[in-house]
Design a protein around this motif. Structure first.
Motif, short mmCIF file in Angstrom:
data_model
loop_
_atom_site.label_atom_id
_atom_site.label_comp_id
_atom_site.label_asym_id
_atom_site.label_seq_id
_atom_site.Cartn_x
_atom_site.Cartn_y
_atom_site.Cartn_z
N LYS A 125 -11.69 17.31 -20.90
CA LYS A 125 -11.01 16.46 -19.94
C LYS A 125 -12.02 15.86 -18.98
CE LYS A 125 -7.35 14.78 -17.78
NZ LYS A 125 -6.48 13.78 -18.40
N LEU A 126 -11.95 14.55 -18.79
CA LEU A 126 -12.88 13.87 -17.91
C LEU A 126 -12.18 13.43 -16.64
CD1 LEU A 126 -14.71 11.55 -20.48
CD2 LEU A 126 -15.38 13.82 -19.72
N TRP A 127 -12.88 13.56 -15.54
CA TRP A 127 -12.40 13.00 -14.29
C TRP A 127 -12.66 11.51 -14.29
CZ3 TRP A 127 -9.76 15.82 -10.74
CH2 TRP A 127 -9.85 17.22 -10.83
N ASP A 128 -11.75 10.76 -13.69
CA ASP A 128 -11.97 9.33 -13.56
C ASP A 128 -13.01 9.10 -12.46
OD1 ASP A 128 -10.17 8.59 -15.49
OD2 ASP A 128 -8.48 8.56 -14.11
N ARG A 129 -14.17 8.61 -12.87
CA ARG A 129 -15.23 8.36 -11.91
C ARG A 129 -15.37 6.86 -11.68
NH1 ARG A 129 -20.63 11.11 -13.70
NH2 ARG A 129 -20.12 9.99 -15.60
N LEU A 130 -15.33 6.47 -10.43
CA LEU A 130 -15.45 5.05 -10.09
C LEU A 130 -16.92 4.67 -10.04
CD1 LEU A 130 -12.77 4.75 -7.28
CD2 LEU A 130 -12.52 4.32 -9.72
N PRO A 131 -17.28 3.55 -10.62
CA PRO A 131 -18.69 3.14 -10.61
C PRO A 131 -19.15 2.76 -9.21
CG PRO A 131 -17.31 1.39 -11.53
CD PRO A 131 -16.43 2.60 -11.36
N ALA A 132 -20.40 3.09 -8.92
CA ALA A 132 -20.99 2.72 -7.64
C ALA A 132 -21.35 1.24 -7.64
CB ALA A 132 -22.23 3.56 -7.38
N VAL A 133 -21.10 0.55 -6.54
CA VAL A 133 -21.40 -0.87 -6.44
C VAL A 133 -22.13 -1.15 -5.13
CG1 VAL A 133 -19.39 -1.55 -7.81
CG2 VAL A 133 -19.19 -1.41 -5.32
N LEU A 134 -22.84 -2.26 -5.11
CA LEU A 134 -23.50 -2.72 -3.90
C LEU A 134 -22.61 -3.75 -3.20
CD1 LEU A 134 -27.13 -3.30 -5.26
CD2 LEU A 134 -26.30 -1.32 -3.99
N SER A 135 -22.68 -3.78 -1.90
CA SER A 135 -21.96 -4.80 -1.15
C SER A 135 -22.65 -6.14 -1.37
CB SER A 135 -21.96 -4.47 0.34
OG SER A 135 -23.28 -4.55 0.86
#
Length: 330
Positions: A125-135
């Motif tokens: 089972k994988l956790w939903d990980r949000l991608p890191a972004v730059l402003s």
């Protein structure tokens, strides 16, 4: 798919068939991924590395000479447990299991195995990980970072122009690092503001070039690339690689990673910034500007819309604005 040709038992070609052991099928699996599945070189290398780890594990087991038909689900579950015990992340374990499923699918196709026990394996089972972004502000500082470099000599100035063009391409197109270094001179259409990109599975797509990217590419092509090429026939002409190294060779994916890390530090960004961070930032900023999700899927080269949908969770400011504007009590 039509049945495959199998030499007769008494044929002189029969001796060339693989031995019963699992390892004997590794080379054929490699060729299958490349020739029949049409996978990109990086994907083929990843699957082959995963298979090599499995074969090394098999070689350490008491039944190390196990053949394709002798592999059971219990045997594979022991390997899955070994991967977890080694400290691999759930996503890495899942990738290894996908490689195993593909390998045993190949064995069944080759009639080396009668069934695929790996199909019964459940990925962790994988956790939903949000991608890191730059402003957008950080992206501006990042793209301006090469201009802060001070160089002496024509070659150094040429490399600064190349770096500006490389970073601008990553953010303007949302391309992967491997896709950017794979661009040829003939792939870029500055007048039309677009480029032709070859993605995973050798799938071709068209990506846009914004004015800033076009300006950076024009300066690079006019003043930097001719100097870096140094009249080398192998990197001259329309079909030659677009981005070149200091020695005039095609730029590598590893070099692009190094450039991103270097200029991220100069711009005051996190040390975790990578070429994929720019891809995530591109997608997030496109959605924030009102881009259609299906159009974004095409620009990113995603096979499934579900992969693109992760950015709807990252970019929530536009959804909040729509809610505030149209809800009766907004």
């Amino acid at each position: 798919m039509p049945p495959r040709f199998k030499p007769k038992a008494d044929s002189r070609f029969a001796a060339a068939q693989p031995a019963p052991g699992l390892a004997a099928h590794a080379a054929g699996f490699h060729s299958y991924l490349k020739a029949e599945c049409g996978m990109a070189a990086n994907s083929v290398a990843a699957y082959s590395r995963d298979l090599r780890r499995f074969l090394d594990w098999v070689a350490r087991q008491p039944s190390r000479n196990v053949g394709p038909n002798a592999v059971t689900l219990e045997f594979l579950l022991e390997y899955q447990a070994d991967l977890s015990d080694a400290g691999l992340a759930p996503s890495s374990v899942g990738r290894h299991l996908v490689s195993l499923k593909q390998f045993f699918r190949y064995l069944v196709l080759e009639e080396a195995a009668t069934e695929n026990p790996a199909e019964l394996l459940d990925s962790p089972k994988l956790w939903d990980r949000l991608p890191a972004v730059l402003s957008p502000q950080k992206v501006e500082a990042f793209l301006d970072a090469p201009q802060a470099e001070r160089g002496a000599g024509e070659v150094t100035e040429a490399l600064i122009l190349r770096d500006r063009a490389t970073l601008a391409l990553l953010y303007a197109t949302g391309c992967r690092a491997s896709e950017v270094v794979g661009l040829k001179v003939s792939d870029v259409r500055l007048g039309g503001g677009w480029a032709r990109c070859l993605g995973k599975g050798n799938k071709e797509r068209v990506v846009g070039l914004n004015p800033r990217c076009r300006a950076a590419l024009e300066a690079y092509l006019a003043d930097a690339r001719p100097l870096l090429a140094r009249d080398r026939p192998s990197v001259s002409g329309e079909g030659a690689p677009l981005l070149l190294s200091r020695t005039g060779r095609p730029l590598t994916r590893a070099t692009v990673w190094d450039l991103v890390k270097k200029y991220a530090a100069l711009a005051g960004c996190s040390s975790k910034v990578s070429p994929h961070t720019l891809r995530h930032s591109f997608a997030t900023h496109m959605l924030a500007g009102g881009a259609d999700l299906r159009a974004l899927q095409e620009l990113l080269g995603h096979a499934s819309i579900r992969t693109t949908q992760v950015y709807t969770h990252v970019e929530h400011t536009r959804l909040k604005a729509v809610h505030a504007k149209h809800h009766p009590r907004g």
